[in-house]
Enzyme design. Structure first.
Site, PDB file in Angstrom:
ATOM      1  N   LYS A 204      11.547   9.465  -3.658  1.00  0.00           N
ATOM      2  CA  LYS A 204      11.509   8.477  -2.847  1.00  0.00           C
ATOM      3  C   LYS A 204      12.224   7.380  -4.217  1.00  0.00           C
ATOM      4  O   LYS A 204      12.724   6.349  -3.480  1.00  0.00           O
ATOM      5  CB  LYS A 204       9.862   8.070  -3.260  1.00  0.00           C
ATOM      6  CG  LYS A 204       9.398   7.115  -3.516  1.00  0.00           C
ATOM      7  CD  LYS A 204       9.311   6.540  -1.829  1.00  0.00           C
ATOM      8  CE  LYS A 204       9.051   4.445  -2.236  1.00  0.00           C
ATOM      9  NZ  LYS A 204       9.171   4.104  -0.404  1.00  0.00           N
ATOM     10  N   CYS A 258       8.920  -2.546  -4.006  1.00  0.00           N
ATOM     11  CA  CYS A 258       9.187  -1.071  -3.773  1.00  0.00           C
ATOM     12  C   CYS A 258      11.043  -1.358  -5.014  1.00  0.00           C
ATOM     13  O   CYS A 258      11.049  -0.702  -6.162  1.00  0.00           O
ATOM     14  CB  CYS A 258       8.945  -0.831  -2.758  1.00  0.00           C
ATOM     15  SG  CYS A 258       8.213  -0.285  -2.188  1.00  0.00           S
TER      16      CYS A 258
HETATM   17  N1  LIG Z   1       3.648  -1.706   0.718  1.00  0.00           N
HETATM   18  C1  LIG Z   1       4.775  -1.121   1.084  1.00  0.00           C
HETATM   19  O1  LIG Z   1       5.425  -1.515   1.705  1.00  0.00           O
HETATM   20  C2  LIG Z   1       4.692   0.540   0.300  1.00  0.00           C
HETATM   21  C3  LIG Z   1       6.158   1.384   0.928  1.00  0.00           C
HETATM   22  C4  LIG Z   1       6.330   2.148   0.672  1.00  0.00           C
HETATM   23  C5  LIG Z   1       5.780   2.993  -0.613  1.00  0.00           C
HETATM   24  N2  LIG Z   1       4.683   2.170  -1.435  1.00  0.00           N
HETATM   25  C6  LIG Z   1       3.470   2.714  -2.422  1.00  0.00           C
HETATM   26  O2  LIG Z   1       2.027   2.767  -2.233  1.00  0.00           O
HETATM   27  C7  LIG Z   1       1.319   3.051  -2.908  1.00  0.00           C
HETATM   28  C8  LIG Z   1       0.142   1.309  -2.145  1.00  0.00           C
HETATM   29  O3  LIG Z   1       1.046   0.498  -2.190  1.00  0.00           O
HETATM   30  P1  LIG Z   1       0.538  -0.692  -1.426  1.00  0.00           P
HETATM   31  O4  LIG Z   1       1.251  -1.838  -1.309  1.00  0.00           O
HETATM   32  O5  LIG Z   1      -0.483  -0.541   0.173  1.00  0.00           O
HETATM   33  O6  LIG Z   1      -0.309  -1.314  -2.857  1.00  0.00           O
HETATM   34  P2  LIG Z   1      -1.584  -2.911  -2.756  1.00  0.00           P
HETATM   35  O7  LIG Z   1      -1.817  -3.442  -3.042  1.00  0.00           O
HETATM   36  O8  LIG Z   1      -1.162  -3.503  -0.637  1.00  0.00           O
HETATM   37  O9  LIG Z   1      -2.868  -1.926  -2.239  1.00  0.00           O
HETATM   38  C9  LIG Z   1      -3.469  -0.737  -3.200  1.00  0.00           C
HETATM   39  C10 LIG Z   1      -4.810  -1.295  -2.493  1.00  0.00           C
HETATM   40  O10 LIG Z   1      -5.425  -0.692  -3.818  1.00  0.00           O
HETATM   41  C11 LIG Z   1      -6.637  -0.997  -4.662  1.00  0.00           C
HETATM   42  N3  LIG Z   1      -6.923  -0.038  -6.030  1.00  0.00           N
HETATM   43  C12 LIG Z   1      -6.586   0.136  -6.220  1.00  0.00           C
HETATM   44  N4  LIG Z   1      -6.793   1.345  -7.724  1.00  0.00           N
HETATM   45  C13 LIG Z   1      -7.938   1.777  -7.201  1.00  0.00           C
HETATM   46  C14 LIG Z   1      -9.053   2.971  -7.103  1.00  0.00           C
HETATM   47  N5  LIG Z   1      -9.561   2.990  -8.439  1.00  0.00           N
HETATM   48  N6  LIG Z   1      -9.374   3.339  -5.918  1.00  0.00           N
HETATM   49  C15 LIG Z   1      -9.355   3.013  -5.038  1.00  0.00           C
HETATM   50  N7  LIG Z   1      -8.759   1.681  -4.501  1.00  0.00           N
HETATM   51  C16 LIG Z   1      -7.780   1.070  -5.415  1.00  0.00           C
HETATM   52  C17 LIG Z   1      -6.102  -1.742  -4.577  1.00  0.00           C
HETATM   53  O11 LIG Z   1      -7.942  -2.730  -4.251  1.00  0.00           O
HETATM   54  C18 LIG Z   1      -6.055  -2.165  -3.206  1.00  0.00           C
HETATM   55  O12 LIG Z   1      -6.501  -3.012  -2.018  1.00  0.00           O
HETATM   56  C19 LIG Z   1       2.399   1.524  -4.036  1.00  0.00           C
HETATM   57  O13 LIG Z   1       2.704   3.204  -5.030  1.00  0.00           O
HETATM   58  C20 LIG Z   1       3.352   1.423  -3.701  1.00  0.00           C
HETATM   59  O14 LIG Z   1       4.312   1.290  -4.373  1.00  0.00           O
HETATM   60  C21 LIG Z   1       4.335   1.176  -0.570  1.00  0.00           C
END
Ligand SMILES: NC(=O)c1ccc[n+]([C@@H]2O[C@H](COP(=O)([O-])OP(=O)(O)OC[C@H]3O[C@@H](n4cnc5c(N)ncnc54)[C@H](O)[C@@H]3O)[C@@H](O)[C@H]2O)c1
Length: 406
Positions: A204, A258
């Site tokens: 990743k 990212c």
């Molecule tokens: N958004 C993208 O396009 C994308 C793509 C690939 C990978 N990722 C990875 O995926 C992961 C999540 O990204 P995202 O964009 O969904 O983030 P986001 O910020 O949209 O969502 C994360 C959610 O997790 C919640 N959260 C935080 N700590 C928590 C806990 N301890 N218990 C329960 N909920 C909790 C937050 O309130 C939030 O709603 C990250 O590591 C990111 O790098 C994101």
């Protein structure tokens, strides 16, 4: 709702679509988010983020009883960790959210459960979480399945790509890899590639670092071309006529949660070995600073020539065209810099994909172009491409809207 089979920790841009996809396949999912507002919205069958087709998927899943949200986890067979992994000061990865999510499910784990991290994570995170779990629950040693499976969807096309993209799946042992493959194959049509947890984590990070390095090359060319009086857009188009050359487009920097973040997860742990990856981050960050300086120079030149302060239109705030996401956006950074250095010049900030912003007062894009003396294009939104800019105005095209020399 029946006893959930899957617990999804984190209901954001990735966790919620994934939860909805699993629930649409008639698997009971208990979604968990620490934000109670998010939980309430989802339990009403609505969504808190912008993503095509997600609203229908969540509404269906909630209505049919396959998806329910809460602020704490419950017992299930599979636990997915999809929480943020930002970076701290000095660009070090912050895995505290992953650890908090793991601690929350720790008391619920039982023999044969599957625990998967999907959050983008530094190398070794899955093993670290395994050690944490086994130190707190030694009776479960070697009795759990623990794996890592990164997400690589494109925002705006998540519901399609979740199902059709290939996935890389790595367990802490072969049994965990197999168990995780069996889980994902219920929902995913793309190929599922087996590896170990460390390679999957690195995969990743490497995907996004590769993009960052390639964009840095294009941005570096744009700096050279500016000094050498060459149109970089034309140059790249011509160079790409070579059958084995494919240079990307320059811009005003690199943003998003990212590509602008993940390379640091490698550089932070392997600083001596990751010279190109680190330099690419520096070039892409420098490009944003350089754009802000260019605006400053254009302002001074205007004042000298016309004896009055120019008005400025900043065109675009998001981290890439035609989305509403401002995370790590270089355009936002440049807009802030221009405003900070503003000496009472009138500034019109434009972002057609959002309705309002708590810091920036937004102006409609045609009005801003009409009123401004200097028009600074930072994001190549579709709307901007239809604009006609009078030759009496100064246009700084940092993102190739018109592919003119900067
Ligand atoms: N958004 C993208 O396009 C994308 C793509 C690939 C990978 N990722 C990875 O995926 C992961 C999540 O990204 P995202 O964009 O969904 O983030 P986001 O910020 O949209 O969502 C994360 C959610 O997790 C919640 N959260 C935080 N700590 C928590 C806990 N301890 N218990 C329960 N909920 C909790 C937050 O309130 C939030 O709603 C990250 O590591 C990111 O790098 C994101």
């Amino acid at each position: 709702m029946n006893q959930p089979e899957v617990v999804m920790i984190g209901l954001g841009y990735i966790g919620l679509p994934t939860a909805a996809l699993i629930a649409q396949n008639k698997t009971y999912v208990h979604g968990v988010d620490i934000n109670p507002k998010v939980v309430d919205i989802i339990n009403e069958g609505k969504i808190h983020i912008v993503e095509p087709e997600l609203d229908i998927a969540v509404a269906d899943a909630v209505k049919n009883g396959y998806l329910k949200a809460g602020t704490t986890p419950v017992e299930a067979k599979t636990y997915l960790i999809v929480v943020p992994t930002p970076f701290k000061a000095k660009n070090e990865p912050d895995i505290s959210f992953v650890e908090a999510a793991t601690r929350a499910v720790l008391p619920l784990l039982k023999e044969n459960d599957l625990y998967i991290i999907e959050s983008t994570s530094p190398i070794g995170t899955t093993e670290k979480m395994m050690n944490l779990i086994y130190s707190e629950r030694p009776e479960l040693i070697k009795k759990l399945y623990i794996a890592y499976c990164p997400e690589r969807v494109l925002p705006g096309n998540v519901m399609y790509e979740l199902v059709h993209n290939d996935r890389v799946i790595g367990g802490v042992d072969d049994g965990s890899t197999e168990k995780a493959i069996d889980f994902y194959k219920q929902y995913i049509k793309g190929d599922l590639h087996k590896t170990n947890a460390r390679t999957a984590e690195m995969c990743k990070l490497v995907e996004n670092s590769s993009r960052d390095v390639q964009i840095a090359f294009a941005n570096e060319l744009s700096l050279i071309c500016d000094k050498a009086d060459i149109n970089v857009w034309e140059l790249i188009e011509l160079a790409n006529k070579h059958p084995r050359v494919n240079i990307l487009q320059p811009g005003c920097g690199v943003g998003g949660h990212c590509i602008a973040v993940d390379p640091y997860f490698i550089v932070s742990d392997y600083p001596m070995e990751s010279k190109i990856i680190g330099a690419a981050r520096e070039v892409n960050n420098y490009k944003s600073f350089w754009c802000a300086e260019k605006v400053q120079t254009a302002k001074l030149e205007f004042e000298l020539k016309y004896g009055r302060k120019p008005s400025i239109a900043i065109m675009g705030l998001t981290f890439k065209p035609n989305i509403d996401d401002l995370r790590e956006s270089p355009a936002k950074y440049i807009a802030q810099k221009v405003l900070q250095k503003s000496n009472n010049e009138e500034c019109f900030i434009v972002e057609p994909n959002i309705t309002d912003h708590k810091v920036f007062k937004l102006t409609e894009y045609k009005e801003a172009v009409e009123k401004a003396d200097i028009i600074v294009f930072l994001v190549a939104h579709d709307e901007f491409k239809t604009l006609e800019i009078s030759s009496a105005k100064i246009a700084l095209d940092f993102c190739g809207v018109f592919k003119q020399k900067i």
